[in-house]
Motif scaffolding. Sequence first.
Motif, mmCIF file in Angstrom:
data_model
loop_
_atom_site.group_PDB
_atom_site.id
_atom_site.type_symbol
_atom_site.label_atom_id
_atom_site.label_comp_id
_atom_site.label_asym_id
_atom_site.label_seq_id
_atom_site.Cartn_x
_atom_site.Cartn_y
_atom_site.Cartn_z
ATOM 1 N N TYR A 56 -16.904 -67.815 16.589
ATOM 2 C CA TYR A 56 -15.442 -67.684 17.355
ATOM 3 C C TYR A 56 -15.148 -66.142 17.277
ATOM 4 C CZ TYR A 56 -10.559 -68.470 18.436
ATOM 5 O OH TYR A 56 -9.251 -68.376 19.268
ATOM 6 N N GLY A 58 -12.700 -64.515 18.735
ATOM 7 C CA GLY A 58 -11.329 -64.244 19.418
ATOM 8 C C GLY A 58 -11.190 -63.105 20.428
ATOM 9 N N VAL A 83 -7.751 -65.993 26.459
ATOM 10 C CA VAL A 83 -7.177 -66.829 25.432
ATOM 11 C C VAL A 83 -7.306 -68.314 25.881
ATOM 12 C CG1 VAL A 83 -4.947 -67.561 24.313
ATOM 13 C CG2 VAL A 83 -5.715 -65.305 24.335
ATOM 14 N N LEU A 86 -10.286 -70.221 24.583
ATOM 15 C CA LEU A 86 -10.335 -70.158 23.204
ATOM 16 C C LEU A 86 -9.423 -71.031 22.709
ATOM 17 C CD1 LEU A 86 -10.417 -66.336 22.484
ATOM 18 C CD2 LEU A 86 -12.327 -67.957 22.084
ATOM 19 N N ASN A 150 -11.311 -65.507 9.360
ATOM 20 C CA ASN A 150 -11.088 -65.487 10.683
ATOM 21 C C ASN A 150 -9.570 -65.294 11.272
ATOM 22 O OD1 ASN A 150 -11.395 -65.132 13.488
ATOM 23 N ND2 ASN A 150 -13.004 -66.438 13.649
ATOM 24 N N ALA A 152 -8.322 -63.900 13.634
ATOM 25 C CA ALA A 152 -8.118 -64.158 15.187
ATOM 26 C C ALA A 152 -7.595 -65.281 15.410
ATOM 27 C CB ALA A 152 -9.601 -63.920 15.837
ATOM 28 N N ILE A 153 -8.103 -66.643 15.090
ATOM 29 C CA ILE A 153 -7.494 -67.941 15.230
ATOM 30 C C ILE A 153 -6.150 -67.857 15.393
ATOM 31 C CG2 ILE A 153 -7.343 -70.109 14.594
ATOM 32 C CD1 ILE A 153 -10.424 -69.819 13.287
ATOM 33 N N ASN A 155 -3.866 -65.542 15.423
ATOM 34 C CA ASN A 155 -3.536 -64.565 16.650
ATOM 35 C C ASN A 155 -3.446 -65.010 17.788
ATOM 36 O OD1 ASN A 155 -2.843 -62.724 14.311
ATOM 37 N ND2 ASN A 155 -4.910 -61.402 14.650
ATOM 38 N N ASP A 156 -4.635 -65.468 18.139
ATOM 39 C CA ASP A 156 -4.745 -65.961 19.538
ATOM 40 C C ASP A 156 -4.003 -67.060 19.902
ATOM 41 O OD1 ASP A 156 -7.076 -64.267 19.597
ATOM 42 O OD2 ASP A 156 -8.665 -65.761 19.516
#
Length: 325
Positions: A56, A58, A83, A86, A150, A152-153, A155-156
């Motif tokens: 993943y 992101g 996005v 994801l 991570n 990004a999880i 944030n996404d």
Amino acid sequence: MGNLLKVLTCTDLEQEPNFFLDFENAQPTEAEREVWEQVDVVLQDAKGILDELQAYKGAGQEIREAIQNPNDESLQDQAWAAVVPLVGKLKKFYEFSQRLEAALHSLLGALTNETYNDPTQHLEREQALAKQFAEILHFTLRFDELKMTNPAIQNDFSYYRRTLSRMRINNVPAEGENEVNNELANRISLFYADATPMLKTLSDGTTKFVSENKNLPIENTTDCLSTMASVCKVMLETPEYRSRFNSEETVSFCLRVMVGVIILYDYVHPVGAFAKSSKIDMKGCIKVLKDQPPNSVDGLLNALRYTTKHLNDESTNKTIKSMLQ
């Protein structure tokens, strides 16, 4: 029993269960098969979930560009397009956590019922189910390790929810909203807000299992967990057992399982894993962790430091606290 390499029967309650739990080769007996097959369907998907999480990446760059250029519609579209798929993955991971909890309930039901007199007999004679329970714990700690590293999880998902909210206000049709409606988005957001979401799912699931099965003494569950922790510790610190592992990976598997059951025990047991009355030899377990190669178990030691419930209680032995500092 072919898979059971038993050396010593534990007669003294203070003595640790001492047998070899065959995490590598245990196969279900007929009595275990029904539950084993239910759980196996879930575990078949676990590796794929970890692979997807590990890969993943992101949509950080697309999101940054969209935020820095709010009037550039093409950049907004690009970020949204990046996005949405994801979020589909994040939804899939969340839904898997629900399946994992159901599998855990099936296993706890089998491993804590009155078929045998004590948890040692359950784990000895139902090794394939014990192995599946261990695999769930191993997956859980691995998932949470990957999630924690991570950012990004979250944030996404935050960007997805903010954008979706804005689209609703502006009556813009939101492609992908059918994927995650508002109620589900709230649940998913709460799931990922936790530092260790899978561990929380299992902890809550184990607590729920205890409260829903009032006919079973809570000791049936906590003793199952403490026995599993002891079996892992004894196998790791006993050279003749450890030499039976065919793969070095079984050592890290055993370590993760030991930490996983300690954390579950700490959540479910009224006074936790660190109290004097705990049936888990915490000093011994921490020593086993610290005896591993440098840096190989930092994540597991951190799990004990930061995801347990009772470590900082006043009743916790000062030696244990200093060992984890």
